[in-house]
Write an enzyme that holds these catalytic residues in place. Sequence first.
Site, mmCIF file in Angstrom:
data_model
loop_
_atom_site.group_PDB
_atom_site.id
_atom_site.type_symbol
_atom_site.label_atom_id
_atom_site.label_comp_id
_atom_site.label_asym_id
_atom_site.label_seq_id
_atom_site.Cartn_x
_atom_site.Cartn_y
_atom_site.Cartn_z
ATOM 1 N N ASP A 1 3.790 -1.369 -9.628
ATOM 2 C CA ASP A 1 5.083 -1.690 -9.028
ATOM 3 C C ASP A 1 5.191 -3.197 -8.848
ATOM 4 O OD1 ASP A 1 7.591 -0.877 -8.039
ATOM 5 O OD2 ASP A 1 6.895 -0.989 -5.962
ATOM 6 N N ASP B 1 -7.926 -9.829 -8.960
ATOM 7 C CA ASP B 1 -6.910 -9.997 -9.995
ATOM 8 C C ASP B 1 -7.292 -9.093 -11.168
ATOM 9 O OD1 ASP B 1 -5.178 -10.791 -12.008
ATOM 10 O OD2 ASP B 1 -5.441 -12.937 -11.642
ATOM 11 N N TRP C 1 2.475 2.820 -2.417
ATOM 12 C CA TRP C 1 2.182 3.690 -3.568
ATOM 13 C C TRP C 1 0.789 4.302 -3.439
ATOM 14 C CZ3 TRP C 1 4.303 2.614 -9.094
ATOM 15 C CH2 TRP C 1 5.709 2.610 -9.042
ATOM 16 N N LYS D 1 7.131 -0.853 -13.218
ATOM 17 C CA LYS D 1 8.470 -1.363 -12.949
ATOM 18 C C LYS D 1 8.889 -2.359 -14.018
ATOM 19 C CE LYS D 1 9.056 -3.744 -9.106
ATOM 20 N NZ LYS D 1 9.303 -3.825 -7.648
ATOM 21 N N ASP E 1 -5.265 -5.818 -5.835
ATOM 22 C CA ASP E 1 -4.292 -6.865 -5.545
ATOM 23 C C ASP E 1 -5.055 -8.136 -5.212
ATOM 24 O OD1 ASP E 1 -1.011 -6.506 -4.553
ATOM 25 O OD2 ASP E 1 -2.017 -8.440 -4.389
ATOM 26 N N GLY F 1 0.765 -1.240 0.000
ATOM 27 C CA GLY F 1 0.000 0.000 0.000
ATOM 28 C C GLY F 1 0.795 1.289 0.000
#
EC number: 2.1.1.166
Length: 254
Positions: free
Chosen positions: A159, A135, A91, A199, A119, A89
């Site tokens: 990320d 998902d 971000w 990322k 998530d 959490g």
Amino acid sequence: MTNSGKTGGKSGKGGTGGARALKVRVKTARKRSNSSTRWLQRQLNDPYVHAAKREGYRSRAAFKLAEIDDKYRFLKPGGRVVDLGCAPGGWCQVAVARVKAEGGDAGAEGRHGRVIGLDYLEMDPVPGATILQLDFLSEGADDQVKELLAGEADVVLSDMAAPTTGHKQTDHMRIMSLCEIAAHFATEVLAPGGTFLAKVLRGGTENELLVLLKQHFKTVRHVKPKASRADSAEMYVLAQGFKGRSESPLDDAE
């Protein structure tokens, strides 16, 4: 994961400042591997780990997003943000503060910001954000997000990292595949002019993703914030100025 639930600092600037701390050395315990000992020692001596605890962030990764946004300014008051793979959490905390999702001054369009975190892992709530245990690849996830946002997103963040194998090329290919999937999701929910940040790992194919994203975004670049460890292959791809959805989906583009 902490239970602080604090929003934390708004910029991450100077988060590691102050007097230089003495380095901690960790002895290898009987049941602890050398690699585990090195990881623990690095954590204990990491100024961003200490700064995250001090400022109420759930992870040191919060400073990566804060630093990138300090330079490129895409998290704006009133903005609508989607954070993919948002656990634990950190971000979301940064996004909530910067888009004013908990109140305060409204954005340019007279609205307060909105942050949606997705998530598949269960996680503690983040004040000011809506967290879905979902998902993002599941059918209808993009429509569900747009419904919660009451429109399209201004920013999609990722990320996420695939489970590592220790084989550099395999790990590189896994995270690049994950990033491409996240990028496809972004093109389904972003408003024209929107931003995608994700990322990636250096390893040989990261430039192929840049070429792909340039077909859908006006500006695409790699960025490596100071909070990313210097010896890490980790960096981020930042795509800004979404051109809007076309007839050809991103994953079919060449």
